[in-house]
Design a protein around this motif. Structure first.
Motif, short mmCIF file in Angstrom:
data_model
loop_
_atom_site.label_atom_id
_atom_site.label_comp_id
_atom_site.label_asym_id
_atom_site.label_seq_id
_atom_site.Cartn_x
_atom_site.Cartn_y
_atom_site.Cartn_z
N PRO A 22 0.81 -1.22 0.00
CA PRO A 22 0.00 0.00 0.00
C PRO A 22 0.85 1.27 0.00
CG PRO A 22 -0.02 -1.01 2.17
CD PRO A 22 0.75 -1.92 1.28
N VAL A 23 2.03 1.21 0.62
CA VAL A 23 2.87 2.40 0.66
C VAL A 23 3.79 2.39 -0.55
CG1 VAL A 23 4.57 3.69 1.96
CG2 VAL A 23 2.76 2.46 3.15
N ALA A 24 3.54 3.32 -1.46
CA ALA A 24 4.27 3.31 -2.72
C ALA A 24 5.59 4.03 -2.57
CB ALA A 24 3.41 3.95 -3.81
N ASN A 25 6.49 3.46 -1.82
CA ASN A 25 7.75 4.11 -1.51
C ASN A 25 8.68 4.05 -2.72
OD1 ASN A 25 10.15 5.00 -0.52
ND2 ASN A 25 10.00 3.85 1.40
N THR A 26 9.03 5.21 -3.26
CA THR A 26 9.89 5.22 -4.44
C THR A 26 11.29 4.70 -4.12
OG1 THR A 26 10.43 7.51 -3.97
CG2 THR A 26 8.73 7.12 -5.61
N PHE A 27 11.62 4.63 -2.82
CA PHE A 27 12.94 4.12 -2.48
C PHE A 27 12.94 2.63 -2.18
CE2 PHE A 27 13.53 8.61 -2.10
CZ PHE A 27 14.80 8.76 -2.65
N GLY A 34 12.14 1.58 -11.93
CA GLY A 34 12.13 2.14 -10.60
C GLY A 34 13.50 2.00 -9.93
N PRO A 177 4.72 4.10 -8.39
CA PRO A 177 6.03 4.52 -7.86
C PRO A 177 7.03 3.38 -7.66
CG PRO A 177 4.27 5.66 -6.72
CD PRO A 177 3.62 4.66 -7.62
N ALA A 180 7.71 2.09 -11.78
CA ALA A 180 8.28 3.02 -12.76
C ALA A 180 7.75 4.41 -12.52
CB ALA A 180 7.92 2.58 -14.19
N GLY A 181 8.55 5.39 -12.91
CA GLY A 181 8.13 6.78 -12.82
C GLY A 181 7.05 7.09 -13.82
N LEU A 204 0.32 -0.21 -5.92
CA LEU A 204 -0.65 0.87 -6.10
C LEU A 204 -0.02 2.06 -6.78
CD1 LEU A 204 -2.70 0.86 -2.80
CD2 LEU A 204 -2.94 -0.51 -4.85
N GLY A 205 -0.87 2.78 -7.48
CA GLY A 205 -0.42 4.01 -8.12
C GLY A 205 -1.60 4.91 -8.37
#
Ligand code: HEA
Ligand code: HEA
Ligand code: CUA
Ligand SMILES: [Cu+2]
Lengths: 336, 202, 558
Positions: A22-27, A34, A177, A180-181, A204-205
């Motif tokens: 659920p937490v779309a952490n980009t890191f 990504g 996230p 991919a950006g 998720l996005g």
């Protein structure tokens, strides 16, 4: 009614073995684009962080060191210094060098994400943006779905999923996230993006380009499954809707309503294109592009009046009678 | 506060010899800069959309080179210079004559544009909403024509007041600025002509 | 050095004038100082309005599934907040400060074209009213009206008739277009004034840095605003005459609008930040008691920014699918801006080194600017790294970036300027203690609002969403952010109180309270209508320093 609830529960159970992110952490990327974006992000953060520490430190130190102390009442002005060419040259040249390093790295990563050529084993997806939902087409399988993108998990980048991005109205943007950006979906133009999720799961996005009233509820989910599961899913999606004889009357009612002008149910008279394809509605986890989960109550509420759930969305309240409502929902719930 | 410092001879000469550019000149130059930026965007839009129309008519089918109008407009740049020369020498009669010629040339240009638009609309059925060519054509040419009209209004104003006996020779600066503006409008036409009638109509 | 004469007596202020007469004087004035003040005051009014909108935005987003406003209202709120802040706060602040100070600083009696100046102000205000009139007339009076809801950069084709019915978008385009005419008028005026009305001895190289920056700023307005005007004309043609510029059905391009908008929009952000640069370049030296470090390089840097910033616009469009060549070009050119900007930050800091810093409110705000603009610039560099931007674009990280530039940079710089010149313009001293309170509240509130947004953005929170579901990791950051907005609310209220109260009840300030060096401090506070009884003659860039230190004047070192 009871049976329907059980089916809904079963459906939930069926996909719940996939971990949700659920937490779309980009890191915490889980696909190549990504990952590359994260790597360059770390590098950039390191460089700018160092600049911040040095320059910020100098600013703070200067303010502290040269502040006028309380009690200093002399009107003596400090030494008047007008500048220094050497020093100024130094703090022009050093940033130039840093910038050139950054440009070099940036150019490389841009190329490696944007110009990646699809490997032979590729799943192709045509993703079409609408005000405020998505069409998901699989030309290779002749499958049309909505809002949820099923893709196979990739090992060492294969099979990757290539997305062809289009829009029928205004600009939207594809953004998962952790995978991919962003890449925009632009009317009268075709863009491309690709993902190769490394782990099974639900990612998720959001639509990331403002597209009108319900931009906030134009959510996306990518469901990455092991290739075998993905193929099974695709096979089921190819089927036309199962005509359940027990629901002939419900189906008749549905087909007599305006629903068919906007929705398609494969193998029936419903061939509208304005709204999401409902052929396998019940295989989805959410309705209204992620605005709520697909449960019996939510579905009933939605068909009764989508405007209470997703105010401003382009499906009108159909003003069904209670009886029509029951029948239509029962019919929809047979669409596995 | 502190008393004024003694006036050095140095400062006095400085004061006497101090010169700065004329504010009107600076103003009009930067007005032209900003107008150029406006035209640039419309020209870019025209160039981007060449060949992108989904339906006809297309430029090569309907556009005819407005040679006569172009010659008129460009030569009006010369006649306005002649008018200025005469004004410089305070010869009001010849000034009025050259000025009138300038006006006539400009008016012919506008007249020709009107005819061209009439033909495009009624004969070729090209309007601003027909296709991208119509959209970009009318807006670019129209933007230029509206500038010609503004210039023309001022030309007529100068002409009228000079006919009414106003001592126009007191307004040499303003007449000069007007003529710069007129040159600018002419040069923009060279670009519009090239883009619309040569590049896209081929 | 030569004479700077002071009027011996203050211009007599007659108290007998009635209200109507006062009003008439302000409405009919062509005095650059009155116009300047009117610009600044209307900008502050609009700032409060747009700030209150931001406040509602923050209330809505404080908790997941917020119910303060609905989606339509929310979309209008951020559109009007952004549009107002940029066009009705930032732009008039440029014009206001330039108007008030440029003639005073170059020893002139007025602007080059005083009537054009008045025209510029009123047309700007009219544009502002047009935009706000949309609340009444937006969807026709019967629909009870509605403000535009297309976002401050109004991407096509969302603005086309098909997707945006009613007239709200027309008000957006028309209001901005009209107020843009005012900006153009005032920009031409500033340039002509600075070139033509300099007092004897005020060569270009001696012009105060403030004036230099304002000239470059005006130049940017002149070349960057017309593209927006052009794009808006095209949009109006589309909407009213059925033209097809951005009609994708007829082959029109949705990306073209973005190009045109950002050809304007990027230079615009430098147009907005330049007044802050200008103010810092005056305040820091005076409060450090040292001349500006590297004057020539500082001028060179703004000129460089003025040119480079014209070639970076597509860094707002990394996600539209440009070729990798264009992406690389625009990433690179964006980073290049960091070099002259860095030079400016370094030189300001160097000005403070070795000085005797008087940490009063104006300088405090300058210090805050330096620090926060450093953060903003560095996050800007992150955004310029295109692959990183694919993640950060249109996320709350971006919101944080540009509020650090605009609120932490521009507005804080403007606060410094307001406190610095308030005594000059009003003749009264502001309340220093309240000023310091406001400063600390502002700094805490501001950073509490926008620092957490960086994190929310990196956790995938997109901008312009009126609601979000719980469980996505955004709750804490939004809560902090909303609390920060409340602190900012108190801070802005302190500012308003301080200004209003001091203007009415403040101590008399004296002509030169800061022991300043530029010409505006050589006349009375507030200056008389003609500014200087006798035009000054100057020999260096710090004429008042020369006067105060006859044995060690600046011109000896030039
Ligand atoms: C005053 C306003 C202002 C200013 C000054 C800036 C300054 C900069 N901005 Fe910002 N920006 C905005 C306002 C501003 N921006 C706004 C409003 C938006 C969003 C619009 C919207 O979408 O609504 C935006 C968006 C924006 C984007 C688009 C993001 C996206 O939409 O995806 C990018 C991308 O490159 C960017 C980059 C930069 C850069 C590189 C600078 C540079 O000028 C920064 C330069 C400064 C420094 C770098 C710090 C000091 C330098 C040093 C200490 C030297 C050493 C440094 C190095 C060697 C790197 N900005
Ligand atoms: C100069 C520019 C500027 C400034 C100063 C601000 C200031 C603030 N902004 Fe703004 N903002 C923008 C420019 C600016 N913004 C732009 C361009 C956008 C993009 C819009 C778009 O997407 O289209 C944006 C978007 C934006 C968003 C994103 C909305 C979204 O995408 O959904 C948010 C959310 O938190 C926000 C918050 C704030 C806050 C809390 C402040 C605070 O700093 C405000 C502080 C002020 C107050 C709180 C007012 C206090 C008032 C009083 C005390 C009243 C006193 C009473 C009397 C005098 C009677 N802004
Ligand atoms: Cu679709 Cu935002
Ligand atoms: Cu930018």
């Amino acid at each position: 009614m009871f049976i329907n609830a059980v089916i809904a529960l079963l459906l939930q159970a069926q996909t719940s073995n996939l971990p949700e992110h659920p937490v779309a952490n980009t890191f915490k990327p889980l696909a190549s684009p990504g990952q590359q974006e994260k790597d360059i992000a770390i590098l950039t953060l390191a460089i700018t962080g160092a600049i911040f520490v040095v320059v910020g430190g100098l600013i703070v130190y200067g303010i502290w060191r040269y502040r006028r102390r309380p009690g200093d009442v002399s009107t003596q002005e400090p030494a008047q210094v007008y500048g220094s060419n050497q020093i100024e040259a130094a703090w022009t040249v050093i940033p130039i060098l840093i910038v050139f390093v950054l440009i070099g790295v940036t150019a490389r990563v841009i190329g490696s994400i944007e110009n990646a050529s699809p490997p032979p084993s590729t799943v192709k997806v045509r993703l079409i943006g609408h005000q405020w939902w998505w069409t998901v087409e699989y030309p290779q399988f002749g499958v049309t779905s909505a809002n949820e993108i099923h893709v196979p998990v990739a090992t060492n980048g294969s099979p990757a999923t290539y997305l062809q991005l289009e829009s029928v109205d205004v600009i939207h943007s594809f953004w998962i996230p952790q995978l991919a950006g962003k890449t925009d979906l632009i009317p009268n133009r075709t863009n491309y993006a690709w993902i190769d999720p490394k782990e099974p799961g639900i990612y998720l996005g959001n639509c990331a380009e403002y597209c009108g009233t319900q931009h906030a509820n134009m959510l996306l989910r990518v469901i990455a499954e092991p290739p075998a599961d993905f193929n099974r899913w695709a096979d089921e999606q190819k089927r036309a809707a199962n005509p359940d004889p027990a629901l002939a009357r419900a189906r008749e009612i549905f087909e007599s309503l305006a629903c068919v002008n906007c929705h398609t149910i494969k193998g029936t008279g419903a061939v509208g294109k304005f709204g999401p394809d409902l052929t396998h509605l019940m295989s989805r986890q959410t309705i209204g592009s992620g605005v709520t989960t697909l449960t019996h109550e939510h579905l009933r509420e939605w068909v009764d009046d989508p405007q209470t759930i997703k105010p401003g969305c382009l499906m009108p309240s159909m003003q069904l009678t209670n009886e029509q409502l029951d029948q239509v929902v029962a019919y929809l719930e047979s669409l596995h | 506060m502190a008393e004024a410092l003694e006036l050095t001879a140095d400062a006095l000469t400085m004061e006497r010899e101090w010169k700065t550019p004329d504010r009107g000149t600076v103003g009009i130059i930067f007005l032209i800069v900003t107008e150029s930026a406006l035209f640039l965007i419309f020209v870019l839009a025209y160039l981007v959309y060449i060949g992108k129309s989904v339906v006809g008519p297309y430029p090569k089918d309907v556009l005819e080179m407005p040679i006569a109008a172009t010659v008129c407009l460009l030569s009006s740049s010369l006649t306005i210079v002649m008018a200025e020369h005469q004004l410089e020498k305070n010869r009001i009669g010849p000034f009025r004559l050259w000025w009138a010629i300038t006006i006539l040339l400009g008016l012919y240009f506008l007249y020709d544009t009107a005819l061209e638009w009439k033909k495009l609309i009624y004969v070729d059925h090209l309007t601003i909403s027909t296709n991208l060519f119509g959209t970009t054509f009318y807006s670019l040419v129209g933007l230029h024509a509206s500038h010609v009209t503004v210039g023309m209004t001022f030309l007529l104003l100068v002409f009228t007041v000079s006919l009414l006996g106003f001592p126009i020779e007191t307004q040499k600066r303003r007449v000069k600025f007007l003529s710069w503006y007129w040159h600018f409008v002419d040069w923009v036409w060279v670009i519009v002509f090239t883009v619309v009638y040569i590049v896209s109509a081929r | 050095m030569a004479s700077i004469d002071y009027p011996l007596e203050r211009p007599a202020v007659s108290l007998e004038k009635g209200f109507a007469q006062h009003l008439y004087e302000w409405v009919a004035t062509v005095d650059h100082k009155k116009l300047g003040l009117m610009y600044v005051v209307s900008a502050l009014l609009f700032f409060v309005i747009a700030g209150l909108m931001a406040f509602v935005i923050r209330l809505q987003l404080m908790f997941p599934n917020g119910h303060v406003v609905g989606p339509d209202t929310f979309n209008r709120l951020f559109t009007m907040h952004g549009t107002t802040m940029v066009f009705l706060v930032g732009m008039p602040l440029v014009a206001g400060f330039a108007n008030y100070l440029v003639p005073l600083m170059i020893g002139a009696r007025d602007m080059a074209f005083p009537r054009l100046n008045a025209f510029g102000f009123w047309i700007f205000l009219f544009g502002g009213f047009l935009l706000y009139y949309s609340y009444i007339g937006g969807s026709g009076l019967y629909g009870a009206g509605s403000a535009p809801d297309v976002g401050w950069f109004a991407n096509a084709p969302l603005t086309e008739k098909a997707f945006s019915r009613g007239h709200s978008t027309d008000y957006w385009a028309l209001g901005i277009l009209v107020s843009g005419v005012g900006s153009i008028a005032s920009a031409i005026n500033v340039i002509a004034t600075a070139f033509s009305l300099r007092c004897p001895g005020m060569t270009l190289s001696r012009m105060p840095l403030f004036v230099w920056v304002m000239v470059v700023d005006s130049w940017l307005i002149l070349v960057a605003l017309p593209p927006l005007t052009a794009a808006q004309i095209m949009l109006m043609l589309d909407r009213y005459l059925g033209a097809n510029f951005f009609n994708t059905q007829q082959g029109g391009s949705a990306v073209l609008w973005q190009h045109f908008f950002w050809i304007f929009g990027h230079p615009e952000v430098y147009i907005l930040i330049f007044p802050a640069f200008a103010i810092l370049s005056e305040v820091i030296p005076v409060f450090s008691r040292k001349p500006l470090f590297g004057r020539a390089a500082m001028v060179g840097a703004v000129v460089a920014i003025g040119f480079i910033s014209l070639g970076v616009w597509a860094h707002h469009m990394f996600a539209v699918g440009m070729s990798s060549w264009s992406n690389t070009f625009f990433a690179g050119s964006s980073m290049l801006v960091g070099i002259p900007t860095g030079l400016k930050i370094f030189n300001w800091t160097a000005t403070m080194y070795g000085g005797k810093l008087r940490l009063q409110t104006p300088l405090l705000y300058c210090c805050a600017f330096l620090f926060q603009f450093l953060v903003a610039g560095l996050t800007g560099i992150m955004l310029a790294v295109a692959p990183f931007d694919w993640q950060l674009h249109d996320s709350y990280f971006l919101i944080a970036h540009f509020h650090y530039t605009l609120m932490g940079g521009l507005v804080m710089g403007i606060f410094a300027g307001i406190y610095y010149w308030f005594p000059k313009a009003i003749g009264k001293m502001y309340n220093e203690k309240l000023g310091k309170w406001q400063f600390w509240l502002m700094i805490i509130g501001f950073n509490l609002t926008f620092l957490p947004q960086h994190i929310a953005g990196m956790l995938g929170m997109p901008r312009r969403i009126y609601t979000y579901a719980p469980g996505r990791g955004w709750e804490l950051w939004n809560l902090l952010s909303s609390l920060g907005a409340m602190v900012q609310f108190v801070a802005v209220a302190c500012l308003v109180w301080n200004l209003v109260h001091s203007a009415l009840r403040g101590e008399p300030a004296g002509d030169d309270p800061w022991d300043g060096w530029t010409l505006e401090w050589a006349t009375t506070s507030p200056p008389p209508e003609y500014n200087f009884e006798k035009l000054p003659v100057v020999r260096s860039s710090r004429p008042l320093w020369d006067m105060k230190h006859p044995h060690d004047p600046d011109w000896k070192y030039e």
